[in-house]
Motif scaffolding. Structure first.
Motif, PDB file in Angstrom:
ATOM      1  N   GLU A   6       0.819  -1.211   0.000  1.00 31.58           N
ATOM      2  CA  GLU A   6       0.000   0.000   0.000  1.00 31.58           C
ATOM      3  C   GLU A   6       0.856   1.266   0.000  1.00 31.58           C
ATOM      4  N   TYR A   7       2.123   1.086   0.414  1.00 33.04           N
ATOM      5  CA  TYR A   7       2.989   2.269   0.450  1.00 33.04           C
ATOM      6  C   TYR A   7       3.365   2.752  -0.942  1.00 33.04           C
ATOM      7  N   LEU A   8       2.950   1.987  -1.934  1.00 32.56           N
ATOM      8  CA  LEU A   8       3.152   2.457  -3.314  1.00 32.56           C
ATOM      9  C   LEU A   8       2.347   3.721  -3.587  1.00 32.56           C
ATOM     10  N   ILE A   9       1.249   3.891  -2.843  1.00 30.63           N
ATOM     11  CA  ILE A   9       0.305   4.945  -3.199  1.00 30.63           C
ATOM     12  C   ILE A   9       0.920   6.347  -3.191  1.00 30.63           C
ATOM     13  N   PRO A  10       1.743   6.725  -2.149  1.00 30.91           N
ATOM     14  CA  PRO A  10       2.359   8.062  -2.225  1.00 30.91           C
ATOM     15  C   PRO A  10       3.186   8.251  -3.504  1.00 30.91           C
ATOM     16  N   SER A  11       3.922   7.193  -3.920  1.00 30.74           N
ATOM     17  CA  SER A  11       4.706   7.323  -5.150  1.00 30.74           C
ATOM     18  C   SER A  11       3.788   7.506  -6.344  1.00 30.74           C
ATOM     19  N   LEU A  12       2.637   6.802  -6.298  1.00 33.42           N
ATOM     20  CA  LEU A  12       1.673   6.951  -7.392  1.00 33.42           C
ATOM     21  C   LEU A  12       1.160   8.375  -7.453  1.00 33.42           C
TER      22      LEU A  12
END
Lengths: 598, 309
Positions: free
Chosen positions: A479-485
């Protein structure tokens, strides 16, 4: 509930039959009927998804997973029907086409929803027949490829029946959800492989892939987009995952070699198919090799046997069917407007067909796994699964990672080749009159390309569905991908703002500069010449020659062996009657001698 | 995080990365000049170049696909900025997650992708030759590059998180201090020369052969964007190598920051030295080199890593 489901199945079959008997001259009736039926199927699936998460009886298996698959089966059917509204305008065989499409829809949903093994095999068999019939619609030239498809897919269906008989023999049960076999002996391995064989032939995994490139050249793009590209992948991998996750139990001591074999098949499929794809000159054939290569990721992911791998593999199945049908629709748009699929003869039409170009670009970037499109996230999960496994200290996992990653780079390279030779690059003079396709052919590509973006930025939703339906829960880390997204999203907006500023600036139009010389036709370089250097390398050139002679084609190998054995028998068939009579006489004497002994 | 907050963060990173990148390119140019026994440009030369380019007229070829032609250079800049931002966030804020390694590997292909799309959309013959070379170069270096990232990932306990790789190195010492580490470092250093596109792997631009190749039709600020993207890659790629192999220390304290800068400069200087001591290779040589020897050595490196050497 049961009645509603049975009614839905019959609706598909009966309305298909109805379309079959509506004369070709009657306009719009077939289109309306088939469109309505597919909308009903879609609405039914969505309602089930919302209201009935589980409904499992002896006959029906309706859980999150099967409902989710059925939503996409109906959606792809609807989009295909919208697309065919213009694509098959004034098509003489349209009544057959609509009939088979509806039958395919009904039997796919049937196969996905059935819990009874025999019912499942019946629907599966109907699917093979409708595939054969749909391939034959494209004309007589397609007869040989269609026959080959029938032999490969139909032959693998007989393995499915053998496997199902074995399952029933071993357990005495007919329902998928009740069976859970622990592999211990040769018979179980035999059953396992016959079932796997059926699923992989349907999905088009190596070495049973050869029917997909074979049919791609002559079949209409729309049928390629509907069956081998999307539906067959969904169904094949659906069966594959049911076999691995439901029907058989995981036994680390004995099972590991089987899973190793599957991973080997998966990675070989990824690399070999994509290496075949980059040297193709025919756009549809190139796309069809990618349809094969992507199955490798799903097989590799699911056979990782950890949460990230399995969820990633299933997510990739969904993503693949989205962008692959998008790409085939795009190819159909080009074929419809230019009547050409050979890459050398196309060029520079991106300017005239902006929507086809942009959607095709999105599809290409998705399939190559470029973030933030959907293809990246499923590959990302598969890599996570593979990296997690490297903890075991086995060397194989590193090799799988290398295969998967280089496969993705090769995919990007071959799609850039298409983009260069079709949409960008040098404009061919005869293509000046090209115009964008009609609205009904634009709508499906726009919807599918938006799905590529939506499932990219909103990847959490499908991942959650696959997590819940397979009970393989991922750790929260992804879920920590979201900030990069968010960062990517914002930066793309930033880029567009800069772009808009540039559109406003006054620019000067100039001719291209080639050292001050006039451009000649011979100077033009199509994308097909990009990989000639690779083709010439010693190792690859041997491989490509082998592939040209169909050494890696199981169907042709088998045919060759059969002909070799048959050579002697053929020599006796001279066509002279007295020779035959002599043979018959000999035969009778032989039989006589044999029976005398008993 | 609100959109405006991220937006300002992004712009800040863009400015910072551009400034550092242009300085890094200056170091590269100055060092090259000294090796070739020249004086070299003053420190502000790259800034002056970009400013001058932004004042020039933008030319667009008649047959070009206008959207792609203008958008590709912008894409090159923003993608390299995103890579830089993620690396900076990892280093400074200790913000990281499992899988950012994979994300970075994929994001790092986008600058090459945008060069290819831009060159292709210009419709020039020489640009076609350039993108053909760039594509094969991309394929070639990607294979050893993957080997080069698998080695530190396995060394740090099979993780795909950059933060975990850094933490592991802080406890057990840098990855480079082992045989497999040295092999991995050499491989990733050579393949990142291909990624940045410097000599001996600059054949996609090759001014003396194909007059700039993919960039032949670009002028004005659009060319400036490509130059800027390349400068930013001069920051991003060495930093990536530092994180993977050289301990990648935190930059919170002053001494830590200084050590970190020294490590970065070492990698940058190594790349510059490679570029100044080798002639440009042909595409078939590159293919054979990357897919042959370098990959074999890479696989050997992975085997050594797994056996703990």
């Amino acid at each position: 509930m049961e009645r509603i489901i049975i009614g839905i199945f019959f609706l598909g079959f009966i309305s298909g039959l109805l379309c079959r008997f509506i004369p070709s001259k009657v306009k719009y009736l077939k289109e309306i009927i088939s469109g309505l039926v597919s909308i009903i199927y879609l609405a039914f699936s969505i309602l089930l998804f919302k209201n009935t998460p589980y409904y499992i009886t002896e006959i029906f298996l309706i859980d999150r997973f099967s409902i989710f698959i059925s939503i996409f089966v109906s959606l792809f059917t609807l989009l295909t029907l919208i697309y065919s509204f213009s694509y098959f305008e004034n098509f003489e065989n349209s009544n057959r086409y609509y009939c088979y499409i509806l039958w395919t829809l009904a039997s796919s949903i049937g196969a996905v929803f059935s819990n009874n093994l025999i019912l499942f095999s019946v629907f599966w068999g109907i699917l093979a027949i409708t595939l054969y019939l749909l391939l034959n619609i494209s004309g007589e030239e397609n007869a040989y490829p269609a026959k080959k498809t029938m032999i490969i897919v139909g032959g693998s269906d007989s393995f499915l029946i053998f496997g199902i008989c074995g399952l029933i023999y071993l357990t005495g049960k007919y329902t998928i959800t009740d069976i859970s076999i622990f592999i211990a002996s040769g018979l179980e391995i035999g059953i396992f492989f016959s079932l796997i064989c059926a699923s992989l032939a349907k999905a088009g995994c190596m070495p049973l892939h050869t029917w997909i490139p074979e049919i791609s050249e002559k079949t209409d793009s729309i049928i390629m987009a509907y069956l081998p590209a999307s539906l067959d992948k969904l169904l094949g991998i659906y069966l594959f995952s049911r076999i691995l996750l439901n029907l058989f139990e995981y036994n680390p001591d004995f099972h590991s070699q089987l899973w190793f074999l599957l991973r080997l098949i998966g990675s070989l499929t990824i690399v070999c198919a994509v290496l075949m794809a980059i040297v193709q000159h025919n756009m549809k054939k190139l796309l069809s090799y990618h349809a094969v290569s992507q199955v490798g990721y799903m097989v590799l992911g699911i056979s990782c046997a950890n949460s990230a791998g399995i969820v990633g593999g299933l997510f990739h199945m969904l993503n693949n069917s989205i962008y692959k049908s998008l790409l085939f629709f795009g190819a159909g748009n080009i074929e419809k407007t230019t009547n050409e699929v050979e890459l050398e003869k196309l060029g520079g039409i991106g300017k005239f067909m902006p929507i086809t170009f942009l959607t095709f670009l999105i599809g290409s970037l998705s399939i190559s796994g470029v973030p933030p499109f959907n293809g990246f996230f499923s590959k990302y999960l598969i890599y996570q699964g593979l990296f997690e496994r490297t903890k075991s200290g086995d060397f194989e996992w590193s090799i799988w990672i290398i295969c998967a990653m280089i496969g993705s780079a090769l995919t990007l390279a071959s799609f850039l080749k298409i983009i260069h030779s079709v949409f960008l690059g040098h404009k061919k003079d005869y293509l000046n009159e090209v115009k964008e396709v009609s609205l009904s052919m634009r709508i499906p590509v726009i919807i599918l390309s938006s799905l590529c973006i939506i499932f990219g930025f909103g990847f959490i939703f499908p991942v959650r569905v696959f997590e819940n339906s397979t009970n393989y829960i991922l750790d929260k880390n992804f879920e920590y991908l979201i900030p990069s997204l968010n960062l990517i999203f914002v930066s793309l907006i930033f880029g567009f703002i800069i772009y808009l500023i540039f559109i406003g600036i006054k620019e000067r139009k100039v001719g291209t500069f080639i050292g001050g010389e006039v451009k000649l036709k011979e100077m033009e370089m199509s994308g097909t010449e990009f990989y000639k250097t690779i083709e010439k390398e010693r190792f690859f050139s041997r491989m490509y020659i082998g592939a040209k002679n169909k050494i890696f084609d199981l169907y042709d190998d088998f045919k060759r062996i059969l002909f070799y054995i048959g050579q002697g028998i053929r020599a006796t068939h001279t066509g002279v009657l007295p020779t035959y009579l002599t043979w018959i006489l000999f035969g009778c004497i032989l039989l006589f001698v044999i029976f005398m002994k008993f | 995080m609100s959109v405006i907050y991220i937006f300002s963060y992004f712009v800040l990173f863009f400015v910072v990365l551009s400034i550092i990148g242009l300085f890094a390119s200056w170091i590269d140019r100055k060092l090259t000049a000294r090796i070739q026994w020249r004086v070299g440009p003053p420190w502000y030369q790259n800034f002056a170049d970009i400013i001058k380019l932004s004042g020039k007229e933008v030319l667009i070829p008649e047959n070009a696909n206008k959207f792609m032609f203008i958008f590709s250079p912008i894409l090159a800049v923003i993608s390299s900025t995103i890579c830089g931002s993620i690396i900076f966030l990892v280093l400074k804020e200790r913000f990281g997650f499992g899988g950012d390694l994979i994300l970075l590997v994929y994001l790092l292909t986008i600058p090459s992708l945008s060069i290819i799309l831009g060159g292709s959309s210009s419709g020039n013959v020489l640009a076609s030759v350039g993108i053909s070379r760039e594509l094969k170069l991309l394929l070639s270096y990607e294979l050893p590059f993957i080997c080069g990232i698998i080695i530190p990932a396995i060394k740090s306990g099979s993780t795909t998180s950059l933060i975990e790789i850094i933490k592991h190195q802080q406890i057990y010492g840098s990855n480079i201090f082992s045989l497999s580490g040295i092999i991995g470092f050499i491989i990733i250093l050579i393949s990142s020369c291909g990624k940045i596109g410097v000599v001996p792997f600059d054949l996609a631009e090759a001014e003396t052969e194909i007059a700039g190749g993919s960039l032949i039709e670009y002028s004005g600020i659009l060319l400036g964007f490509y130059k800027l993207a390349k400068s930013i890659l001069f920051v991003v790629v060495p930093l990536f190598i530092v994180i993977l192999y050289l301990g990648g220390s935190a930059i919170n304290s002053f001494s830590g920051f200084l050590i970190f800068v020294v490590k970065y400069l070492i990698v940058l200087i190594l790349i510059t030295l490679i570029r100044n001591t080798n002639p440009r290779l042909r595409i078939d040589q590159i293919l054979r080199f990357f897919w042959g020897w370098l990959t074999l050595i890479g696989i050997l490196g992975i085997l050594l890593t797994l056996s703990g050497v």
